[in-house]
Scaffold this motif. Structure first.
Motif, PDB file in Angstrom:
ATOM      1  N   ALA A 134       0.853  -1.187   0.000  1.00 39.22           N
ATOM      2  CA  ALA A 134       0.000   0.000   0.000  1.00 39.22           C
ATOM      3  C   ALA A 134       0.888   1.236   0.000  1.00 39.22           C
ATOM      4  O   ALA A 134       2.093   1.159   0.273  1.00 39.22           O
ATOM      5  CB  ALA A 134      -0.901  -0.004   1.229  1.00 39.22           C
ATOM      6  N   ALA A 135       0.281   2.373  -0.285  1.00 40.91           N
ATOM      7  CA  ALA A 135       1.053   3.622  -0.334  1.00 40.91           C
ATOM      8  C   ALA A 135       1.784   3.876   0.979  1.00 40.91           C
ATOM      9  O   ALA A 135       2.927   4.339   0.994  1.00 40.91           O
ATOM     10  CB  ALA A 135       0.129   4.783  -0.679  1.00 40.91           C
ATOM     11  N   ALA A 136       1.146   3.550   2.096  1.00 37.09           N
ATOM     12  CA  ALA A 136       1.760   3.798   3.401  1.00 37.09           C
ATOM     13  C   ALA A 136       3.035   2.990   3.602  1.00 37.09           C
ATOM     14  O   ALA A 136       3.935   3.407   4.344  1.00 37.09           O
ATOM     15  CB  ALA A 136       0.758   3.484   4.511  1.00 37.09           C
ATOM     16  N   ASP A 137       3.118   1.842   2.935  1.00 36.80           N
ATOM     17  CA  ASP A 137       4.315   0.996   3.052  1.00 36.80           C
ATOM     18  C   ASP A 137       5.517   1.591   2.340  1.00 36.80           C
ATOM     19  O   ASP A 137       6.648   1.127   2.529  1.00 36.80           O
ATOM     20  CB  ASP A 137       4.042  -0.392   2.474  1.00 36.80           C
ATOM     21  CG  ASP A 137       2.921  -1.113   3.193  1.00 36.80           C
ATOM     22  OD1 ASP A 137       2.861  -1.013   4.431  1.00 36.80           O
ATOM     23  OD2 ASP A 137       2.104  -1.764   2.514  1.00 36.80           O
ATOM     24  N   CYS A 138       5.271   2.590   1.489  1.00 38.14           N
ATOM     25  CA  CYS A 138       6.335   3.181   0.681  1.00 38.14           C
ATOM     26  C   CYS A 138       6.700   4.584   1.132  1.00 38.14           C
ATOM     27  O   CYS A 138       7.389   5.324   0.411  1.00 38.14           O
ATOM     28  CB  CYS A 138       5.907   3.221  -0.788  1.00 38.14           C
ATOM     29  SG  CYS A 138       5.319   1.642  -1.419  1.00 38.14           S
ATOM     30  N   ALA A 139       6.242   4.963   2.316  1.00 43.01           N
ATOM     31  CA  ALA A 139       6.527   6.308   2.823  1.00 43.01           C
ATOM     32  C   ALA A 139       8.021   6.480   3.078  1.00 43.01           C
ATOM     33  O   ALA A 139       8.744   5.521   3.359  1.00 43.01           O
ATOM     34  CB  ALA A 139       5.751   6.548   4.115  1.00 43.01           C
ATOM     35  N   ASP A 140       8.477   7.716   2.942  1.00 52.55           N
ATOM     36  CA  ASP A 140       9.867   8.081   3.247  1.00 52.55           C
ATOM     37  C   ASP A 140      10.878   7.340   2.375  1.00 52.55           C
ATOM     38  O   ASP A 140      11.996   7.054   2.803  1.00 52.55           O
ATOM     39  CB  ASP A 140      10.191   7.831   4.726  1.00 52.55           C
ATOM     40  CG  ASP A 140       9.250   8.582   5.660  1.00 52.55           C
ATOM     41  OD1 ASP A 140       8.952   9.753   5.367  1.00 52.55           O
ATOM     42  OD2 ASP A 140       8.819   7.989   6.665  1.00 52.55           O
ATOM     43  N   GLN A 141      10.495   7.051   1.136  1.00 47.78           N
ATOM     44  CA  GLN A 141      11.397   6.368   0.212  1.00 47.78           C
ATOM     45  C   GLN A 141      11.800   7.267  -0.959  1.00 47.78           C
ATOM     46  O   GLN A 141      12.285   6.768  -1.979  1.00 47.78           O
ATOM     47  CB  GLN A 141      10.752   5.088  -0.300  1.00 47.78           C
ATOM     48  CG  GLN A 141      10.572   4.026   0.768  1.00 47.78           C
ATOM     49  CD  GLN A 141      11.895   3.537   1.338  1.00 47.78           C
ATOM     50  OE1 GLN A 141      12.832   3.236   0.603  1.00 47.78           O
ATOM     51  NE2 GLN A 141      11.989   3.474   2.647  1.00 47.78           N
ATOM     52  N   THR A 144       8.092  10.831  -5.387  1.00 49.32           N
ATOM     53  CA  THR A 144       7.068  11.858  -5.538  1.00 49.32           C
ATOM     54  C   THR A 144       5.706  11.164  -5.635  1.00 49.32           C
ATOM     55  O   THR A 144       5.611   9.948  -5.822  1.00 49.32           O
ATOM     56  CB  THR A 144       7.295  12.689  -6.806  1.00 49.32           C
ATOM     57  OG1 THR A 144       7.113  11.835  -7.959  1.00 49.32           O
ATOM     58  CG2 THR A 144       8.705  13.290  -6.835  1.00 49.32           C
ATOM     59  N   GLU A 145       4.640  11.952  -5.545  1.00 56.63           N
ATOM     60  CA  GLU A 145       3.304  11.373  -5.669  1.00 56.63           C
ATOM     61  C   GLU A 145       3.129  10.696  -7.027  1.00 56.63           C
ATOM     62  O   GLU A 145       2.535   9.616  -7.126  1.00 56.63           O
ATOM     63  CB  GLU A 145       2.235  12.449  -5.464  1.00 56.63           C
ATOM     64  CG  GLU A 145       2.125  12.943  -4.027  1.00 56.63           C
ATOM     65  CD  GLU A 145       0.961  13.887  -3.841  1.00 56.63           C
ATOM     66  OE1 GLU A 145       0.145  14.031  -4.778  1.00 56.63           O
ATOM     67  OE2 GLU A 145       0.845  14.466  -2.742  1.00 56.63           O
ATOM     68  N   GLU A 146       3.653  11.314  -8.064  1.00 59.01           N
ATOM     69  CA  GLU A 146       3.537  10.739  -9.405  1.00 59.01           C
ATOM     70  C   GLU A 146       4.324   9.438  -9.507  1.00 59.01           C
ATOM     71  O   GLU A 146       3.846   8.445 -10.079  1.00 59.01           O
ATOM     72  CB  GLU A 146       4.038  11.742 -10.446  1.00 59.01           C
ATOM     73  CG  GLU A 146       3.978  11.218 -11.876  1.00 59.01           C
ATOM     74  CD  GLU A 146       4.537  12.204 -12.887  1.00 59.01           C
ATOM     75  OE1 GLU A 146       4.530  11.876 -14.081  1.00 59.01           O
ATOM     76  OE2 GLU A 146       4.989  13.296 -12.480  1.00 59.01           O
ATOM     77  N   GLN A 147       5.543   9.413  -8.974  1.00 62.45           N
ATOM     78  CA  GLN A 147       6.361   8.208  -9.023  1.00 62.45           C
ATOM     79  C   GLN A 147       5.719   7.080  -8.217  1.00 62.45           C
ATOM     80  O   GLN A 147       5.694   5.920  -8.663  1.00 62.45           O
ATOM     81  CB  GLN A 147       7.760   8.510  -8.487  1.00 62.45           C
ATOM     82  CG  GLN A 147       8.571   9.409  -9.406  1.00 62.45           C
ATOM     83  CD  GLN A 147       9.784  10.022  -8.712  1.00 62.45           C
ATOM     84  OE1 GLN A 147       9.910   9.962  -7.480  1.00 62.45           O
ATOM     85  NE2 GLN A 147      10.671  10.606  -9.494  1.00 62.45           N
ATOM     86  N   LEU A 148       5.192   7.416  -7.051  1.00 62.42           N
ATOM     87  CA  LEU A 148       4.539   6.419  -6.215  1.00 62.42           C
ATOM     88  C   LEU A 148       3.314   5.839  -6.921  1.00 62.42           C
ATOM     89  O   LEU A 148       3.096   4.621  -6.917  1.00 62.42           O
ATOM     90  CB  LEU A 148       4.138   7.026  -4.874  1.00 62.42           C
ATOM     91  CG  LEU A 148       3.379   6.112  -3.915  1.00 62.42           C
ATOM     92  CD1 LEU A 148       4.190   4.869  -3.577  1.00 62.42           C
ATOM     93  CD2 LEU A 148       2.996   6.873  -2.642  1.00 62.42           C
ATOM     94  N   ALA A 149       2.529   6.719  -7.552  1.00 64.23           N
ATOM     95  CA  ALA A 149       1.328   6.254  -8.258  1.00 64.23           C
ATOM     96  C   ALA A 149       1.701   5.314  -9.398  1.00 64.23           C
ATOM     97  O   ALA A 149       1.040   4.279  -9.612  1.00 64.23           O
ATOM     98  CB  ALA A 149       0.538   7.451  -8.780  1.00 64.23           C
ATOM     99  N   ARG A 150       2.767   5.626 -10.131  1.00 68.15           N
ATOM    100  CA  ARG A 150       3.174   4.762 -11.244  1.00 68.15           C
ATOM    101  C   ARG A 150       3.637   3.405 -10.733  1.00 68.15           C
ATOM    102  O   ARG A 150       3.326   2.362 -11.323  1.00 68.15           O
ATOM    103  CB  ARG A 150       4.281   5.440 -12.063  1.00 68.15           C
ATOM    104  CG  ARG A 150       4.620   4.695 -13.336  1.00 68.15           C
ATOM    105  CD  ARG A 150       5.309   5.601 -14.350  1.00 68.15           C
ATOM    106  NE  ARG A 150       6.640   5.988 -13.925  1.00 68.15           N
ATOM    107  CZ  ARG A 150       7.732   5.279 -14.212  1.00 68.15           C
ATOM    108  NH1 ARG A 150       7.647   4.159 -14.910  1.00 68.15           N
ATOM    109  NH2 ARG A 150       8.916   5.690 -13.808  1.00 68.15           N
ATOM    110  N   PHE A 151       4.390   3.412  -9.639  1.00 60.01           N
ATOM    111  CA  PHE A 151       4.848   2.168  -9.029  1.00 60.01           C
ATOM    112  C   PHE A 151       3.664   1.305  -8.589  1.00 60.01           C
ATOM    113  O   PHE A 151       3.578   0.113  -8.925  1.00 60.01           O
ATOM    114  CB  PHE A 151       5.766   2.491  -7.856  1.00 60.01           C
ATOM    115  CG  PHE A 151       6.017   1.344  -6.913  1.00 60.01           C
ATOM    116  CD1 PHE A 151       6.503   0.133  -7.371  1.00 60.01           C
ATOM    117  CD2 PHE A 151       5.772   1.487  -5.562  1.00 60.01           C
ATOM    118  CE1 PHE A 151       6.745  -0.925  -6.500  1.00 60.01           C
ATOM    119  CE2 PHE A 151       6.002   0.434  -4.684  1.00 60.01           C
ATOM    120  CZ  PHE A 151       6.477  -0.771  -5.153  1.00 60.01           C
TER     121      PHE A 151
END
Length: 236
Positions: A134-141, A144-151
């Motif tokens: 989930a998004a929360a598992d990828c915090a502080d890595q 950016t929001e765009e990069q996280l969404a693509r991942f």
């Protein structure tokens, strides 16, 4: 011409290297991003860990690649490390990107005693696959929001058998010419197993000031480091 074979970690496919590829191609090298069986566009393929090892060996041997730099990110370091010793003199160097490393007779989950039960429970609860984070598992890595969404949008469930089956090594991993890239936002120090390998003459450490998925967060810098690793090996 160096041939880069790029293998992303859990939940990811060849698409994950999209922003890394241009920097390698612009330098005149061959680039071969690989999707492992059971993931991304190959979700229907059955897969165990040795399937993934063979996927990588085939990606090198079928097109008769030479001067190969095998790049394994995260989980993929385990099959990449095994494939590296099986491709013989085709190998120029292995690059482990913030990855696990194989140990003979050990699996991905057995190498993480603090999280083994959680991973195994998640696999059992999701039809034999490890669900994407989930998004929360990828915090502080460093994403950016765009990069996280693509991942997250591109991630697919990871075949659980590949995480539970043991690695098979014919010789010590420290004999391979290798670069280990440590992403400092994930953990500031390599694992004890990697730290031991780095004491050998054939392993080198490079750090990146980013998180666990540098192909998204710092693709140009990752490409630069991969080129440097290949060049370093060529000078030996």
């Amino acid at each position: 011409m160096t041939q880069f074979v790029l293998v992303a970690g859990a939940w990811l496919g060849s698409w994950a290297w999209r922003d890394v590829e241009p920097g390698l191609r612009a330098a005149g090298h061959g680039v071969h991003p690989l999707t492992l069986s059971g993931l991304a566009d190959r979700q229907e393929a059955a897969a165990g860990q040795q399937t993934h090892v063979q996927d990588i060996v085939d990606a090198v041997e079928r097109p008769d690649l030479r001067d190969v730099v095998l790049v394994g990110h995260s989980y993929a370091g385990i099959p990449v490390g095994q494939a590296a010793e099986r491709i013989g003199d085709r190998l120029a160097r292995v690059v482990f990107v913030d990855s696990d490393v194989p140990a003979d007779g050990e699996s991905f989950v057995s190498g993480r005693p603090d999280g083994q039960a959680g991973v195994e429970a998640a696999i059992a609860a999701h039809g034999g696959c490890w669900p994407p984070p989930a998004a929360a598992d990828c915090a502080d890595q460093g994403l950016t929001e765009e990069q996280l969404a693509r991942f997250l949008d591109g991630s697919t469930p990871h075949p659980g058998a590949t995480l539970i089956e043991p690695a098979v090594l014919a010789r010590p991993l420290g004999l391979l010419p290798a670069t280990y890239i440590k992403c400092l936002l994930d953990r500031p120090e390599p694992s004890p197993e990697v730290a031991e390998l780095l004491t050998g003459e054939r392993w080198r450490l490079v750090t990146m000031d980013t998180g666990h998925w540098p192909m998204f967060s710092q693709p140009a810098e990752l490409a630069r480091i991969l080129l440097e690793a290949a060049g370093t090996d060529a000078r030996r």
